[in-house]
Design a protein around this motif. Sequence first.
Motif, PDB file in Angstrom:
ATOM      1  N   UNK A  77      12.879  16.590 -39.887  1.00  0.00           N
ATOM      2  CA  UNK A  77      14.192  16.148 -40.496  1.00  0.00           C
ATOM      3  C   UNK A  77      15.282  15.919 -39.508  1.00  0.00           C
ATOM      4  N   UNK A  78      15.287  16.474 -38.762  1.00  0.00           N
ATOM      5  CA  UNK A  78      16.449  16.024 -37.631  1.00  0.00           C
ATOM      6  C   UNK A  78      16.128  14.701 -36.974  1.00  0.00           C
ATOM      7  N   UNK A  79      14.896  14.582 -36.535  1.00  0.00           N
ATOM      8  CA  UNK A  79      14.402  13.127 -36.217  1.00  0.00           C
ATOM      9  C   UNK A  79      14.603  11.911 -37.232  1.00  0.00           C
ATOM     10  N   UNK A  80      14.297  12.360 -38.364  1.00  0.00           N
ATOM     11  CA  UNK A  80      14.524  11.240 -39.388  1.00  0.00           C
ATOM     12  C   UNK A  80      16.281  10.928 -39.392  1.00  0.00           C
ATOM     13  N   UNK A  81      16.992  11.868 -39.507  1.00  0.00           N
ATOM     14  CA  UNK A  81      18.675  11.851 -39.380  1.00  0.00           C
ATOM     15  C   UNK A  81      18.670  11.215 -38.143  1.00  0.00           C
ATOM     16  N   UNK A  82      18.175  11.546 -36.922  1.00  0.00           N
ATOM     17  CA  UNK A  82      18.570  10.610 -35.892  1.00  0.00           C
ATOM     18  C   UNK A  82      18.416   9.104 -36.088  1.00  0.00           C
ATOM     19  N   UNK A 135      21.094  15.832 -37.692  1.00  0.00           N
ATOM     20  CA  UNK A 135      20.400  14.733 -37.009  1.00  0.00           C
ATOM     21  C   UNK A 135      21.177  13.249 -37.272  1.00  0.00           C
ATOM     22  N   UNK A 136      21.647  12.888 -38.287  1.00  0.00           N
ATOM     23  CA  UNK A 136      22.484  11.920 -38.489  1.00  0.00           C
ATOM     24  C   UNK A 136      23.767  11.794 -37.476  1.00  0.00           C
ATOM     25  N   UNK A 137      24.434  12.796 -37.508  1.00  0.00           N
ATOM     26  CA  UNK A 137      25.464  13.089 -36.514  1.00  0.00           C
ATOM     27  C   UNK A 137      25.260  12.852 -35.133  1.00  0.00           C
TER      28      UNK A 137
END
Length: 252
Positions: A77-82, A135-137
């Motif tokens: 989920x962190x990678x997708x957010x990134x 991840x987006x941040x």
Amino acid sequence: MIDLSLSVLAGASLCVFVGAVIRGFTGFGFGIAATPLLVLLFPPAEIVPPILILQVLAGIQIYLRTRGHVDWKLLWSTLVGALVGIPLGSLVLDLLDSNTMRLIIGVAVLLAAALLASGFRFKMRPPHWLSGGLGILAGIGSGAAGIPGPPVIVLFLSSPVSLAIGRASLSAFFLFVATLSSASAAWRGLMTLDSVVLGALLMAPLLIGNHFGDKLFARVNERTFRRVALLLLFAIGVSTIARGFWDSGAAH
């Protein structure tokens, strides 16, 4: 043309070795340790592509040793957010200049470091919306200022997972970002033959330092690890703010 004299290569090898020890030990921090030293030997525009190459190699080396510890449920989920955040970071630059973004990110990094220093920990595994949001941040920081790490560092160092899992997951995240950044640099034509040659020449000190840092990790306790990680976070925050002020003053 990049200077590849013996004296310059010796100095660059020492810089890379120091950065690699830190990267191997913590799972992050190669850029913040090696880049300020390398720009004393090479023009900044010339050193960024080789650093990306070295970050990928360092990430692969550690990933092969720690892949069994990666917390993929939290990392995906962190990678997708990134992936979502990186283009958003580029859009943010249309509203704010890069120096303003560095100042904002630098302050955010110091606040994150202060949060970790306070002993904050998640009592339960962070939900996907939170890890994805961080991840987006991280992606926004990468796209806007080339600084992807702090939100994810806070996530994994504050999660109720073992230190080995947090470090392995962080290392995997930075490998992903470095690979994506390297592909982007190659697509934009920034990966020149000189970049590849310099990266190849610095591979030995990188791999040796990375290996040494990895072995050092096994010898320290969690308290020492967290102190080193916090020092790196504070260093990232201070250097980011300093660069924002310095570049802003130079522009005027």
